[in-house]
Design a protein around this motif. Structure first.
Motif, PDB file in Angstrom:
ATOM      1  N   LEU A 148       2.365  -1.101  -2.145  1.00  0.00           N
ATOM      2  CA  LEU A 148       2.651  -0.607  -2.778  1.00  0.00           C
ATOM      3  C   LEU A 148       2.465   1.350  -2.665  1.00  0.00           C
ATOM      4  N   ARG A 149       0.938   0.960  -2.405  1.00  0.00           N
ATOM      5  CA  ARG A 149       0.294   2.022  -1.602  1.00  0.00           C
ATOM      6  C   ARG A 149       0.469   2.033  -0.390  1.00  0.00           C
ATOM      7  N   GLU A 150       0.886   1.996   0.352  1.00  0.00           N
ATOM      8  CA  GLU A 150       1.170   2.184   1.720  1.00  0.00           C
ATOM      9  C   GLU A 150       2.237   2.634   1.417  1.00  0.00           C
TER      10      GLU A 150
ATOM     11  N   ASP B 218      -3.398  -8.000  -5.861  1.00  0.00           N
ATOM     12  CA  ASP B 218      -3.972  -7.374  -4.984  1.00  0.00           C
ATOM     13  C   ASP B 218      -3.210  -7.267  -3.700  1.00  0.00           C
ATOM     14  N   ARG B 219      -2.302  -7.641  -3.101  1.00  0.00           N
ATOM     15  CA  ARG B 219      -1.453  -8.115  -2.290  1.00  0.00           C
ATOM     16  C   ARG B 219      -0.208  -6.457  -2.533  1.00  0.00           C
TER      17      ARG B 219
ATOM     18  N   LYS C 176       3.621   6.555   3.123  1.00  0.00           N
ATOM     19  CA  LYS C 176       4.400   6.705   3.329  1.00  0.00           C
ATOM     20  C   LYS C 176       5.424   7.637   3.893  1.00  0.00           C
ATOM     21  N   ASN C 177       6.094   8.128   2.569  1.00  0.00           N
ATOM     22  CA  ASN C 177       7.351   8.402   1.720  1.00  0.00           C
ATOM     23  C   ASN C 177       6.491   9.644   0.842  1.00  0.00           C
ATOM     24  N   GLY C 178       5.585   9.926   0.561  1.00  0.00           N
ATOM     25  CA  GLY C 178       4.665  11.362  -0.088  1.00  0.00           C
ATOM     26  C   GLY C 178       5.094  11.242  -1.512  1.00  0.00           C
ATOM     27  N   ILE C 179       4.805   9.894  -1.434  1.00  0.00           N
ATOM     28  CA  ILE C 179       4.887   9.723  -3.276  1.00  0.00           C
ATOM     29  C   ILE C 179       3.969   9.442  -3.912  1.00  0.00           C
ATOM     30  N   PRO C 180       3.595  10.280  -5.026  1.00  0.00           N
ATOM     31  CA  PRO C 180       2.954  10.670  -6.250  1.00  0.00           C
ATOM     32  C   PRO C 180       1.942   9.429  -6.872  1.00  0.00           C
ATOM     33  N   LEU C 181       0.894   8.374  -6.551  1.00  0.00           N
ATOM     34  CA  LEU C 181       1.168   7.146  -7.214  1.00  0.00           C
ATOM     35  C   LEU C 181      -0.890   7.573  -7.910  1.00  0.00           C
ATOM     36  N   LEU C 182      -0.451   7.075  -9.387  1.00  0.00           N
ATOM     37  CA  LEU C 182      -1.599   7.098 -10.615  1.00  0.00           C
ATOM     38  C   LEU C 182      -2.272   5.796 -10.941  1.00  0.00           C
ATOM     39  N   ASP C 183      -3.121   5.665 -10.612  1.00  0.00           N
ATOM     40  CA  ASP C 183      -4.089   4.851 -10.614  1.00  0.00           C
ATOM     41  C   ASP C 183      -4.331   4.498 -12.034  1.00  0.00           C
ATOM     42  N   VAL C 184      -3.852   4.599 -13.142  1.00  0.00           N
ATOM     43  CA  VAL C 184      -4.150   4.797 -14.678  1.00  0.00           C
ATOM     44  C   VAL C 184      -4.972   2.851 -15.633  1.00  0.00           C
ATOM     45  N   PRO C 185      -5.851   3.752 -16.271  1.00  0.00           N
ATOM     46  CA  PRO C 185      -6.094   2.596 -17.060  1.00  0.00           C
ATOM     47  C   PRO C 185      -5.364   1.390 -18.340  1.00  0.00           C
TER      48      PRO C 185
END
Length: 324
Positions: free
Chosen positions: A8-10, A2-3, A14-23
């Motif tokens: 990774l989310r932060e 989780d940490r 911060k850098n404007g990178i798309p982050l996808l949460d995929v099952p």
């Protein structure tokens, strides 16, 4: 775990990178296919636009049957593509050509800053903020001339598409300047050879003098003066012939730019100019005019090399080209 996800989310935020949460049970290939399709569509669109603008400018420059100067048509085509006025400035920042009525000098503001056009480029882009944003692109023409292409953002926004159009317009301008340079060099050599014969007394007959005067578009029986321009490097002495030749080339262009009415003959160490004389002017008037003339040439030379100092000598008024 989780940490790590939180870090990774932060980082992505911060850098404007798309982050996808995929099952976990969803195929990564399916996600990648959708993302890549979007990316490729954008790149293909840019590539098609590049090809279109490239073809338009190529058709304009290569279709020049009458050998007219295409600098303004190139700028006008660019203006239509980017919906904003454009102007071209000399290295001394005086207006060379513009699609707008304002032809004042280019002024660099205190807020001038580097600008990333987000396209592959060989040119320096800047942006400055006044009443409207201005985008300044420094261009090195293939004939060794530095110029500035300026876009005034009257119709925002200024986009990557506009930069693609600008890149193709610059290539067209470089081609046009190379073509004009070749034509001008032939004309200069032609004029130089004729003046050399006149100044050295090699024109022996009236018929030959008449022909020479007509080719130079001068009056055979007119009143003229000879002005000899020289240049000295106040910073350090020129070490070789190439340096001295470069200084004389700078001097020739400065005189030619400031005084288009003069006929110029170039020698290794000086420029000999023939200028029509005003018979009504007094000696004091002419002395004042000569001082102003040298100051203008000196100002032009300052943009070439601040250490180059202009010298000039002037002959008496003669009547008839044969007396020069």
């Amino acid at each position: 775990a989780d940490r790590k996800i939180e870090l990774l989310r932060e980082y992505a935020c911060k850098n404007g990178i798309p982050l996808l949460d995929v099952p976990f049970d969803m195929s990564f290939q399916r996600v990648l296919a959708i993302v890549m399709e979007h990316l490729f569509n954008e790149e293909v669109t840019l590539l098609k636009y590049f090809k279109t603008t490239h073809d338009n400018f190529t058709a304009l420059t290569l279709g020049n049957i009458r050998s007219e100067n295409l600098t303004r048509p190139i700028l006008e085509m660019l203006e239509k593509l980017i919906r904003n006025p454009v102007a071209l400035y000399n290295q001394n920042r005086t207006c060379f050509e513009s699609t707008a009525e304002d032809r004042s000098d280019l002024v660099f503001l205190d807020n001038l800053e580097d600008y990333d056009p987000d396209v592959l480029t060989n040119y320096q882009y800047w942006r400055q903020k006044g009443e409207q944003n201005q985008y300044v692109i420094r261009i090195h023409m293939s004939v060794g001339v530095q110029m500035y292409l300026v876009v005034t953002e009257k119709t925002p926004p200024f986009t990557k598409m506009d930069c693609i159009a600008i890149e193709n317009a610059i290539v067209a301008l470089q081609y046009e300047f190379s073509r004009q340079f070749a034509i001008e060099e032939l004309e200069k050599k032609f004029q130089n050879d004729i003046l050399n014969n006149i100044l050295n007394g090699k024109v022996s007959s009236d018929a030959e003098m008449e022909k020479s005067a007509n080719l130079l578009q001068m009056d055979k029986n007119g009143s003229y003066r000879v002005i000899v321009f020289g240049v000295k490097n106040e910073g350090r002495a020129a070490k070789n012939v190439n340096d001295r030749l470069m200084h004389i080339s700078c001097l020739e262009e400065a005189v030619r730019h400031r005084f288009s009415d003069m006929k110029l003959h170039r020698e290794i160490d000086k420029i000999v100019a023939v200028r029509k004389a005003d018979l009504n002017a007094t000696q004091a008037d002419y002395r004042k005019e000569m001082r102003e003339m040298i100051e203008q040439v000196q100002t032009e030379m300052r943009y070439q090399n601040k250490n180059l100092s202009v010298r000039a000598g002037v002959g008496k008024i003669v009547t008839g080209l044969g007396q020069l």
